[in-house]
Design a protein around this motif. Structure first.
Motif, PDB file in Angstrom:
ATOM      1  N   ASP A  20       0.801  -1.177   0.082  1.00  0.00           N
ATOM      2  CA  ASP A  20      -0.090  -0.177  -0.125  1.00  0.00           C
ATOM      3  C   ASP A  20       0.838   1.205   0.088  1.00  0.00           C
ATOM      4  O   ASP A  20       0.445   2.311  -0.722  1.00  0.00           O
ATOM      5  CB  ASP A  20      -0.836   0.014   1.387  1.00  0.00           C
ATOM      6  CG  ASP A  20      -1.951  -0.973   1.230  1.00  0.00           C
ATOM      7  OD1 ASP A  20      -2.361  -1.562  -0.034  1.00  0.00           O
ATOM      8  OD2 ASP A  20      -2.756  -1.432   2.158  1.00  0.00           O
ATOM      9  N   PHE A  21       1.851   1.144   0.882  1.00  0.00           N
ATOM     10  CA  PHE A  21       3.018   2.317   1.127  1.00  0.00           C
ATOM     11  C   PHE A  21       3.557   2.474  -0.623  1.00  0.00           C
ATOM     12  O   PHE A  21       3.445   3.604  -1.223  1.00  0.00           O
ATOM     13  CB  PHE A  21       3.744   1.935   2.010  1.00  0.00           C
ATOM     14  CG  PHE A  21       4.882   3.200   2.095  1.00  0.00           C
ATOM     15  CD1 PHE A  21       4.866   4.446   2.766  1.00  0.00           C
ATOM     16  CD2 PHE A  21       6.156   2.969   1.348  1.00  0.00           C
ATOM     17  CE1 PHE A  21       5.712   5.460   2.662  1.00  0.00           C
ATOM     18  CE2 PHE A  21       7.205   3.869   1.279  1.00  0.00           C
ATOM     19  CZ  PHE A  21       7.047   5.106   2.003  1.00  0.00           C
ATOM     20  N   VAL A  26       3.825   5.349  -5.936  1.00  0.00           N
ATOM     21  CA  VAL A  26       3.728   5.097  -7.399  1.00  0.00           C
ATOM     22  C   VAL A  26       2.497   6.120  -7.713  1.00  0.00           C
ATOM     23  O   VAL A  26       2.934   6.708  -9.145  1.00  0.00           O
ATOM     24  CB  VAL A  26       3.411   3.770  -7.766  1.00  0.00           C
ATOM     25  CG1 VAL A  26       2.854   3.512  -9.283  1.00  0.00           C
ATOM     26  CG2 VAL A  26       4.555   2.829  -7.541  1.00  0.00           C
ATOM     27  N   ALA A  27       1.491   6.367  -6.997  1.00  0.00           N
ATOM     28  CA  ALA A  27       0.359   7.323  -7.374  1.00  0.00           C
ATOM     29  C   ALA A  27       1.137   8.755  -7.390  1.00  0.00           C
ATOM     30  O   ALA A  27       0.950   9.450  -8.063  1.00  0.00           O
ATOM     31  CB  ALA A  27      -0.533   7.338  -6.359  1.00  0.00           C
ATOM     32  N   PRO A  35       7.885  11.307  -5.511  1.00  0.00           N
ATOM     33  CA  PRO A  35       7.742  10.360  -4.473  1.00  0.00           C
ATOM     34  C   PRO A  35       9.307  10.076  -3.878  1.00  0.00           C
ATOM     35  O   PRO A  35      10.437  10.283  -4.231  1.00  0.00           O
ATOM     36  CB  PRO A  35       7.395   8.843  -5.425  1.00  0.00           C
ATOM     37  CG  PRO A  35       8.092   9.420  -6.380  1.00  0.00           C
ATOM     38  CD  PRO A  35       8.186  10.713  -6.823  1.00  0.00           C
ATOM     39  N   ASP A  36       9.267   9.212  -2.614  1.00  0.00           N
ATOM     40  CA  ASP A  36      10.665   8.777  -1.950  1.00  0.00           C
ATOM     41  C   ASP A  36      10.796   7.806  -2.737  1.00  0.00           C
ATOM     42  O   ASP A  36      10.685   6.367  -2.106  1.00  0.00           O
ATOM     43  CB  ASP A  36      10.090   8.657  -0.442  1.00  0.00           C
ATOM     44  CG  ASP A  36      11.450   8.343   0.468  1.00  0.00           C
ATOM     45  OD1 ASP A  36      12.155   8.131  -0.134  1.00  0.00           O
ATOM     46  OD2 ASP A  36      11.261   8.813   1.608  1.00  0.00           O
ATOM     47  N   LEU A  37      11.989   7.693  -3.624  1.00  0.00           N
ATOM     48  CA  LEU A  37      12.674   6.779  -4.339  1.00  0.00           C
ATOM     49  C   LEU A  37      13.236   5.742  -3.449  1.00  0.00           C
ATOM     50  O   LEU A  37      13.149   4.234  -3.544  1.00  0.00           O
ATOM     51  CB  LEU A  37      13.449   7.176  -5.519  1.00  0.00           C
ATOM     52  CG  LEU A  37      12.631   8.011  -6.462  1.00  0.00           C
ATOM     53  CD1 LEU A  37      13.623   8.566  -7.585  1.00  0.00           C
ATOM     54  CD2 LEU A  37      11.373   7.269  -7.226  1.00  0.00           C
ATOM     55  N   ALA A 116       6.459  -0.777 -11.417  1.00  0.00           N
ATOM     56  CA  ALA A 116       6.177  -0.842 -10.007  1.00  0.00           C
ATOM     57  C   ALA A 116       4.606  -1.709 -10.067  1.00  0.00           C
ATOM     58  O   ALA A 116       4.173  -2.306  -9.189  1.00  0.00           O
ATOM     59  CB  ALA A 116       6.063   0.545  -9.500  1.00  0.00           C
ATOM     60  N   ALA A 117       3.891  -1.180 -11.153  1.00  0.00           N
ATOM     61  CA  ALA A 117       2.583  -1.791 -11.570  1.00  0.00           C
ATOM     62  C   ALA A 117       2.571  -3.232 -11.575  1.00  0.00           C
ATOM     63  O   ALA A 117       1.996  -3.863 -11.134  1.00  0.00           O
ATOM     64  CB  ALA A 117       1.986  -1.051 -12.511  1.00  0.00           C
TER      65      ALA A 117
END
Length: 185
Positions: A20-21, A26-27, A35-37, A116-117
């Motif tokens: 979920d995180f 990714v969103a 985002p925090d890569l 990621a998806a």
């Protein structure tokens, strides 16, 4: 016996929280935010490390014992084992893209998003299948002796996120997850 089923389920819940995180990150990527890569990379690395060191060795023993008790499970169990390899491969690809992006290489956002998806889709499907079909079946099929064999397969050491002496990345990941748990309804 019940404690192993509960532990298996609890690990799946924690994995889902981490996914979920990752999904939220990714969103952000999709929406053009930053985002925090590093955290994304830590999530995938943790899921791989914990899976390879602790979770999958126990599953391997449980799966083998389940197939011995019910040979009709051979195909679904083999599929789950193949999914372990597919998830690992997808995770390696995602970590490579994230690492390249963190090193300021040229990586298309859409490439990270697609990778990621794929990872998220494989992993979520895998967890759902295990939770819906395999964990309940293990609770019914496996004997106390089987669960003793599962326990003996557990390597020494502890969960690298839950351990007090975890590395800085996993400590930060644990803190992010704790913060998220207290702020999520």
């Amino acid at each position: 016996m019940a404690e192993w089923v509960a532990q298996w389920h609890a690990e799946h819940v924690r994995f889902s929280q981490l996914l979920d995180f990752l999904d939220a990150q990714v969103a952000e990527l999709h929406e053009g935010e930053d985002p925090d890569l590093g955290a994304m990379c830590d999530v995938v690395s943790y899921l791989s490390e914990f899976g390879d060191r602790f979770h999958h060795p126990r599953e391997d023993v449980a799966f083998a014992r389940m197939v011995a008790r019910d040979p009709a499970l051979r195909l679904p169990v083999n599929r789950l084992l193949q999914e372990h390899r597919a998830i690992a491969f997808a995770g390696e690809q995602l970590v490579a893209l994230l690492s390249e992006a963190m090193a300021e290489g040229v990586v298309l956002r859409s490439s990270i998003e697609a990778s990621a998806a794929l990872y998220l889709t494989y992993y979520r499907h895998h967890l759902a299948t295990e939770e819906r079909q395999i964990v309940p079946m293990a609770a019914r099929l496996l004997t106390p002796q089987d669960w003793d064999a599962v326990a003996r397969s557990n390597p020494s050491g502890s969960d690298p996120v839950a351990a007090a002496a975890c590395n800085d990345a996993y400590r930060a990941l644990r803190e992010r997850m704790a913060t998220r748990a207290t702020t999520t309804p």
